[in-house]
Enzyme design. Sequence first.
Site, PDB file in Angstrom:
ATOM      1  N   HIS A  12      -6.685 -15.651   5.224  1.00  0.00           N
ATOM      2  CA  HIS A  12      -5.587 -16.565   5.662  1.00  0.00           C
ATOM      3  C   HIS A  12      -4.620 -15.629   6.425  1.00  0.00           C
ATOM      4  O   HIS A  12      -4.088 -15.903   7.564  1.00  0.00           O
ATOM      5  CB  HIS A  12      -4.644 -16.729   4.192  1.00  0.00           C
ATOM      6  CG  HIS A  12      -5.364 -17.805   3.647  1.00  0.00           C
ATOM      7  ND1 HIS A  12      -5.783 -17.457   1.912  1.00  0.00           N
ATOM      8  CD2 HIS A  12      -5.844 -19.083   3.780  1.00  0.00           C
ATOM      9  CE1 HIS A  12      -6.180 -18.603   1.496  1.00  0.00           C
ATOM     10  NE2 HIS A  12      -6.446 -19.424   2.327  1.00  0.00           N
ATOM     11  N   LYS A  66      -5.235 -31.207  -8.671  1.00  0.00           N
ATOM     12  CA  LYS A  66      -6.163 -29.987  -8.787  1.00  0.00           C
ATOM     13  C   LYS A  66      -5.383 -29.069  -9.682  1.00  0.00           C
ATOM     14  O   LYS A  66      -4.221 -29.079  -9.930  1.00  0.00           O
ATOM     15  CB  LYS A  66      -5.708 -29.323  -7.569  1.00  0.00           C
ATOM     16  CG  LYS A  66      -6.859 -29.538  -6.501  1.00  0.00           C
ATOM     17  CD  LYS A  66      -6.859 -28.527  -5.234  1.00  0.00           C
ATOM     18  CE  LYS A  66      -7.831 -28.576  -4.051  1.00  0.00           C
ATOM     19  NZ  LYS A  66      -7.431 -27.911  -3.097  1.00  0.00           N
ATOM     20  N   ARG A 116     -14.433 -20.807   9.452  1.00  0.00           N
ATOM     21  CA  ARG A 116     -15.456 -19.624   9.001  1.00  0.00           C
ATOM     22  C   ARG A 116     -16.956 -20.178   9.076  1.00  0.00           C
ATOM     23  O   ARG A 116     -17.429 -21.266   9.553  1.00  0.00           O
ATOM     24  CB  ARG A 116     -15.312 -19.474   7.483  1.00  0.00           C
ATOM     25  CG  ARG A 116     -13.988 -18.860   6.950  1.00  0.00           C
ATOM     26  CD  ARG A 116     -13.277 -19.081   5.720  1.00  0.00           C
ATOM     27  NE  ARG A 116     -13.038 -20.434   5.643  1.00  0.00           N
ATOM     28  CZ  ARG A 116     -12.568 -20.960   4.454  1.00  0.00           C
ATOM     29  NH1 ARG A 116     -12.283 -19.984   3.272  1.00  0.00           N
ATOM     30  NH2 ARG A 116     -12.144 -22.200   4.323  1.00  0.00           N
ATOM     31  N   SER A 122     -11.005 -18.535  -1.000  1.00  0.00           N
ATOM     32  CA  SER A 122     -10.327 -18.577  -2.122  1.00  0.00           C
ATOM     33  C   SER A 122     -11.149 -18.935  -3.219  1.00  0.00           C
ATOM     34  O   SER A 122     -11.107 -18.411  -4.611  1.00  0.00           O
ATOM     35  CB  SER A 122      -9.070 -19.315  -2.217  1.00  0.00           C
ATOM     36  OG  SER A 122      -8.176 -18.672  -1.174  1.00  0.00           O
TER      37      SER A 122
HETATM   38  P1  ADP Z   1      -9.888 -21.788   0.973  1.00  0.00           P
HETATM   39  O1  ADP Z   1     -10.181 -20.326   1.290  1.00  0.00           O
HETATM   40  O2  ADP Z   1     -10.791 -22.060  -0.471  1.00  0.00           O
HETATM   41  O3  ADP Z   1     -10.683 -22.878   1.984  1.00  0.00           O
HETATM   42  P2  ADP Z   1      -7.467 -22.850   1.523  1.00  0.00           P
HETATM   43  O4  ADP Z   1      -7.365 -24.405   1.289  1.00  0.00           O
HETATM   44  O5  ADP Z   1      -6.158 -21.981   1.165  1.00  0.00           O
HETATM   45  O6  ADP Z   1      -8.474 -22.389   0.921  1.00  0.00           O
HETATM   46  O7  ADP Z   1      -7.801 -22.431   3.107  1.00  0.00           O
HETATM   47  C1  ADP Z   1      -6.898 -23.215   4.146  1.00  0.00           C
HETATM   48  C2  ADP Z   1      -7.113 -22.725   5.329  1.00  0.00           C
HETATM   49  O8  ADP Z   1      -7.040 -21.346   5.573  1.00  0.00           O
HETATM   50  C3  ADP Z   1      -8.674 -23.092   5.591  1.00  0.00           C
HETATM   51  O9  ADP Z   1      -9.004 -24.213   5.827  1.00  0.00           O
HETATM   52  C4  ADP Z   1      -9.124 -22.175   6.747  1.00  0.00           C
HETATM   53  O10 ADP Z   1      -8.519 -22.923   8.080  1.00  0.00           O
HETATM   54  C5  ADP Z   1      -8.156 -20.842   6.580  1.00  0.00           C
HETATM   55  N1  ADP Z   1      -8.806 -19.756   6.050  1.00  0.00           N
HETATM   56  C6  ADP Z   1      -9.030 -19.583   4.648  1.00  0.00           C
HETATM   57  N2  ADP Z   1      -9.742 -18.482   4.358  1.00  0.00           N
HETATM   58  C7  ADP Z   1      -9.964 -18.099   5.576  1.00  0.00           C
HETATM   59  C8  ADP Z   1     -10.757 -16.808   6.039  1.00  0.00           C
HETATM   60  N3  ADP Z   1     -11.221 -16.001   5.247  1.00  0.00           N
HETATM   61  N4  ADP Z   1     -10.690 -16.629   7.441  1.00  0.00           N
HETATM   62  C9  ADP Z   1     -10.091 -17.482   8.297  1.00  0.00           C
HETATM   63  N5  ADP Z   1      -9.493 -18.692   8.017  1.00  0.00           N
HETATM   64  C10 ADP Z   1      -9.314 -18.803   6.535  1.00  0.00           C
END
Ligand code: ADP
Length: 161
Positions: free
Chosen positions: A19, A43, A91, A128
Amino acid sequence: MTDARVLCPGSFDPITLGHMDIIVRARDLFGSVLVGVGRNNQKKYLFGEQRIELVREALADIDGVEVEEIDGLLVDFAAARGITTVVKGLRFGADFDFELQMAHMNRGLTGLETVLLPASADYLTLSSTILRQVMQLGGDFSRYVPANVERAFERLRERSA
Ligand code: ADP
């Protein structure tokens, strides 16, 4: 009035280095970023109410980044602030299908645009969701999260022991 900030939304349960990589790159490209920490009462979160505090702490030393909670629809949150653009990380795997659908829906609803940045190689498959499983099964997850998340998980574990 238009707000020049771009919006990086997510659940951040918990915030990871993946993130943070996207947030910093969005800031470098667009100047400033508003990180939106989503709340969905349906959730069940591992880090619950703490998620936003962990995001704030992790990003505290990074210029040009602010953090707010998103309650309700993303497009309404953006419209209320005059924000025109969302930046998401892309990703390996299923992100593309989902993000394409979300991007079209958001643009259809209010004209909110989406910019997709490819995830960096180190975090290309980090989510996550998988991270929480590793945490709960006792794996060493330290290279994927900021130090404050590691400490928060230790406290969580001590409390539930
Ligand atoms: P999750 O990792 O479970 O998808 P989130 O809802 O918190 O969790 O993720 C929000 C957004 O952050 C995702 O839709 C993506 O755009 C971005 N994101 C999450 N993890 C990554 C990562 N490892 N690399 C790049 N972007 C990421």
